[in-house]
Design a protein around this motif. Structure first.
Motif, mmCIF file in Angstrom:
data_model
loop_
_atom_site.group_PDB
_atom_site.id
_atom_site.type_symbol
_atom_site.label_atom_id
_atom_site.label_comp_id
_atom_site.label_asym_id
_atom_site.label_seq_id
_atom_site.Cartn_x
_atom_site.Cartn_y
_atom_site.Cartn_z
ATOM 1 N N LYS A 7 0.800 -1.226 0.000
ATOM 2 C CA LYS A 7 0.000 0.000 0.000
ATOM 3 C C LYS A 7 0.834 1.279 0.000
ATOM 4 C CE LYS A 7 -3.963 -2.105 2.250
ATOM 5 N NZ LYS A 7 -4.871 -2.063 3.378
ATOM 6 N N ARG A 9 2.957 4.412 -1.108
ATOM 7 C CA ARG A 9 2.877 5.299 -2.273
ATOM 8 C C ARG A 9 4.051 6.264 -2.231
ATOM 9 N NH1 ARG A 9 -0.171 2.092 -3.910
ATOM 10 N NH2 ARG A 9 -2.411 2.168 -4.019
ATOM 11 N N LYS A 53 7.085 -2.811 -3.484
ATOM 12 C CA LYS A 53 5.633 -3.031 -3.613
ATOM 13 C C LYS A 53 5.336 -4.275 -4.441
ATOM 14 C CE LYS A 53 2.828 0.170 -4.545
ATOM 15 N NZ LYS A 53 2.056 1.295 -5.054
#
Length: 63
Positions: A7, A9, A53
Protein backbone atom coordinates in the motif's frame (compact mmCIF):
# COMPACT_ATOMS: atom_id res chain seq x y z
CA UNK A 1 4.17 -6.69 6.63
CA UNK A 2 3.67 -7.37 2.89
CA UNK A 3 0.21 -5.80 3.00
CA UNK A 4 1.65 -2.57 4.38
CA UNK A 5 4.41 -2.53 1.76
CA UNK A 6 1.89 -3.14 -1.03
CA UNK A 7 0.00 0.00 0.00
CA UNK A 8 3.01 2.33 0.08
CA UNK A 9 2.88 5.30 -2.27
CA UNK A 10 5.58 7.66 -3.49
CA UNK A 11 4.80 10.90 -1.64
CA UNK A 12 2.90 13.43 -3.74
CA UNK A 13 5.36 16.22 -2.94
CA UNK A 14 8.30 14.14 -4.16
CA UNK A 15 6.38 13.05 -7.25
CA UNK A 16 5.55 16.70 -8.00
CA UNK A 17 9.19 17.71 -7.55
CA UNK A 18 10.39 14.96 -9.88
CA UNK A 19 7.79 15.97 -12.46
CA UNK A 20 8.93 19.61 -12.17
CA UNK A 21 12.55 18.60 -12.73
CA UNK A 22 11.65 16.47 -15.75
CA UNK A 23 9.54 19.29 -17.19
CA UNK A 24 12.39 21.71 -16.55
CA UNK A 25 14.77 19.43 -18.40
CA UNK A 26 12.31 19.29 -21.29
CA UNK A 27 12.02 23.07 -21.43
CA UNK A 28 15.70 23.93 -20.98
CA UNK A 29 17.18 20.81 -22.52
CA UNK A 30 19.27 20.18 -19.41
CA UNK A 31 19.38 20.42 -15.62
CA UNK A 32 22.05 21.87 -13.36
CA UNK A 33 24.30 19.25 -11.77
CA UNK A 34 22.44 19.65 -8.46
CA UNK A 35 19.06 19.26 -10.12
CA UNK A 36 20.30 16.24 -12.05
CA UNK A 37 21.53 14.55 -8.85
CA UNK A 38 18.22 15.34 -7.15
CA UNK A 39 16.22 13.91 -10.06
CA UNK A 40 18.38 10.78 -10.14
CA UNK A 41 17.87 10.29 -6.39
CA UNK A 42 14.11 10.67 -6.72
CA UNK A 43 14.04 8.17 -9.59
CA UNK A 44 16.06 5.70 -7.51
CA UNK A 45 13.64 6.10 -4.59
CA UNK A 46 10.61 5.62 -6.83
CA UNK A 47 12.18 2.55 -8.43
CA UNK A 48 13.08 1.01 -5.08
CA UNK A 49 9.57 1.62 -3.79
CA UNK A 50 8.09 0.01 -6.91
CA UNK A 51 10.28 -3.07 -6.47
CA UNK A 52 9.33 -3.38 -2.79
CA UNK A 53 5.63 -3.03 -3.61
CA UNK A 54 5.83 -5.60 -6.39
CA UNK A 55 7.61 -8.08 -4.12
CA UNK A 56 4.97 -7.57 -1.43
CA UNK A 57 2.15 -8.05 -3.94
CA UNK A 58 3.68 -11.26 -5.25
CA UNK A 59 4.13 -12.57 -1.71
CA UNK A 60 0.51 -11.77 -0.89
CA UNK A 61 -0.67 -13.67 -3.97
CA UNK A 62 1.40 -16.72 -2.99
CA UNK A 63 0.08 -16.78 0.60
Amino acid sequence: MPAKLAKLRFPKALDARLQFLLDEQGRKGRLSSGEKKEAEGLVQMATTLSILKLGAQVKMLKD
